[in-house]
Design an enzyme around this catalytic site. Structure first.
Site, PDB file in Angstrom:
ATOM      1  N   TYR A 274      -1.861   3.754  -3.077  1.00  0.00           N
ATOM      2  CA  TYR A 274      -1.040   2.816  -3.835  1.00  0.00           C
ATOM      3  C   TYR A 274      -1.783   1.491  -3.942  1.00  0.00           C
ATOM      4  CZ  TYR A 274       3.319   5.540  -3.400  1.00  0.00           C
ATOM      5  OH  TYR A 274       4.296   6.494  -3.495  1.00  0.00           O
TER       6      TYR A 274
ATOM      7  N   ASP B 131      10.080   4.567  -6.571  1.00  0.00           N
ATOM      8  CA  ASP B 131      11.358   3.848  -6.680  1.00  0.00           C
ATOM      9  C   ASP B 131      11.512   3.207  -8.051  1.00  0.00           C
ATOM     10  OD1 ASP B 131      11.766   4.413  -4.000  1.00  0.00           O
ATOM     11  OD2 ASP B 131      10.912   2.495  -3.342  1.00  0.00           O
TER      12      ASP B 131
END
Lengths: 245, 245
Positions: free
Chosen positions: A111, A53
Site C-alpha cells: 500500500y 475501505d
C-alpha cells in the site's frame, strides 16, 4: 467455467469501498459483478484480493472470477472498459487455473499512503493525499517505522473488534520517501488488518509532529490496545499498489 | 489602494472558465472577485494574465488585484485558501507596484497538453489528460512542431472570428516529452490566440496518426484558414503552467 484473473484500478472517492453490500449499489465489487453477470448471462461472483475501505484507491487490485464465456481475456478487458464508469478500469486480464483464488493465494501486498506536508493546499493531488500543515520530522518517522516492521501482534493497530482470529501479521517493510513537499509511505506485508495501514500512519504522523516518542511504538505493540495507538487518518490518502502471489 | 500579485492553481473541470460572466456564478475570476470583495468591503476586480477556457486547468495562473486592506500578503493568502473551494488555491501572494498588470505586463506563457497514448484508460489522470488509443509517431510530431515554432500568422489556428486584431504570435518552443505511455507537449510563446494551443495539438495528433504530412504545417500557416488545421482537442488535457514577466 473458466477462471480469469484481473488487475483493477479505481479511484475510491465516490464508492462505499470494495465489498458488495445489500444496501448499496455503490461498491467496486458490486459494479464488477453486475457487469460480468450481464456479459455472461449467469450470476458472477468477483473475488478480490481483499477489501478496500470506502474512499481507498487501488492502482493494482487483483480479483478473479469464474465465467462461462467464449471471449478471450483481451475481449473481456475491452468489454469491461467500455462499460465501466471512468473511475474504474481493468488494466489486465488473463486466464488462470481453476484453483487460483485472488485472496487465498495472495502472499503479500503493498500500500502507499501519500502525505502533503505543506501549509499550501494541493489542488491536483487533493483526492489522493492527506495534508499535514505542520512540518513532519522524517528521520523520527523512519526510526519509528523500523520498530513497527517485523512479525508482531498488531491488535493495537486495528479497528476490528476482538475475535479469535489471529492479529499477528508480518510487515516486511515501511519505506518512507520524500519528494518536494510530499511524503510517500510504502507498506509491504503479508496481510493487513482492518484499518491497520491508516492507524500505523496516524501513529507515525504523531511521531513526526513530536507528539509521541519513537520508543512508544514497542509499547503500543505490546499493549495490544487500540487506544494506545494514533488516530485513524483519512481513507483518501491510501492506495493499494499491488498484490504479490 | 495596494496592488497584489497572486499565483493561482485550479482544476478547471467544474468551471465555466476563467472569465467572469453575467450569467454564471461558476467562473474562477468570479469566485476570486466575490471572495476578495467580501474581504475588503469594496468591489474588487481581479485581473488574470489571460482567460483559460471552460475545463482548462492552471498550475501557475497569475492575477493581480487592487485592494483596500491592512492585511499582509501572507494573511491574504491564508484568508483566501480558507474560503476558496478545494479545486482552487492561491500558492503565492506578493505586494507589487501599482502599475503592475498581470495581462499587459506578461511577456510569455507556457502551457502543457497531456496525452495518454494507450489502449487502456488511465483512472488517476483522466481529468487532466486526453487519451489517444492508436500509437502516435512522436518523431513526426516533433518535426511538425519545429515548423510551427517561430513568428507566424496563426489565423488558421484559432476559433476567434476574423477581426482587425493581429493574429501574429511567436511560439518560442514546442517541447515534446514521452514518459511511459504519456506524452507531454509544452508550448511556450509570447501569447496564444483563442483555442490556439488546442488546435495546434489537434493538428500535431493528426500528424502523429499519419493522417497528415509534416510539410502541411507550412501550408496551413500560409493559408490562414481554420478549416485547413486539425481538430480542436478537449480542454481537459490543457494546463497553464506559468506566466513570464
Amino acid at each position: 467455467m473458466r477462471n480469469f484473473k484481473m488487475i483493477l484500478q479505481y479511484e475510491g472517492t465516490r464508492y462505499q469501498g470494495w465489498q458488495r453490500q445489500e444496501t448499496s449499489e455503490n461498491t467496486i465489487q458490486g459494479k464488477l459483478e453486475t457487469l460480468l453477470s450481464k456479459m455472461c448471462g449467469h450470476k458472477v461472483e468477483v473475488q478480490g484480493s481483499g477489501r478496500t475501505d470506502a474512499g481507498v484507491h487501488a492502482a493494482g487490485q487483483v480479483a478473479n472470477a469464474h465465467l462461462e464465456t467464449d471471449r478471450s481475456p483481451q475481449e473481456i478487458l475491452e468489454y469491461m472498459n467500455s462499460y465501466l464508469p471512468e473511475d474504474i478500469a481493468v488494466v489486465a486480464v488473463e486466464e488462470v487455473g481453476e484453483r487460483f483464488h485472488s485472496r487465498l493465494n495472495a502472499k503479500g501486498k503493498t500500500y502507499c499512503y501519500r502525505v502533503i506536508n505543506s501549509p499550501l493546499p494541493h489542488v491536483f493531488e487533493r483526492k489522493f493525499t492527506y495534508r499535514v500543515e505542520e512540518r513532519l520530522n522524517i528521520d523520527a518517522m523512519k526510526e519509528a517505522a523500523k520498530l513497527l516492521c517485523g512479525t508482531h501482534d498488531f491488535a493495537a493497530f486495528t479497528s476490528a473488534k476482538k475475535s479469535k482470529k489471529s492479529t499477528v501479521r508480518t510487515v516486511e517493510e515501511i519505506r518512507i520517501e520524500e519528494q518536494k513537499d510530499e511524503i510517500f509511505f510504502y507498506f509491504t506485508g503479508n496481510g493487513f488488518l482492518f484499518h491497520m495501514v491508516r492507524i500505523l500512519m496516524g501513529t507515525l504522523i504523531e511521531v513526526g509532529l513530536g507528539k509521541r516518542e519513537v520508543f512508544e511504538m514497542t509499547e503500543i505493540l505490546a499493549s495490544g490496545k487500540r487506544e494506545r495507538a494514533g488516530a485513524l487518518v483519512p481513507a483518501k490518502g491510501l492506495t493499494l499498489l499491488n498484490v504479490r502471489y
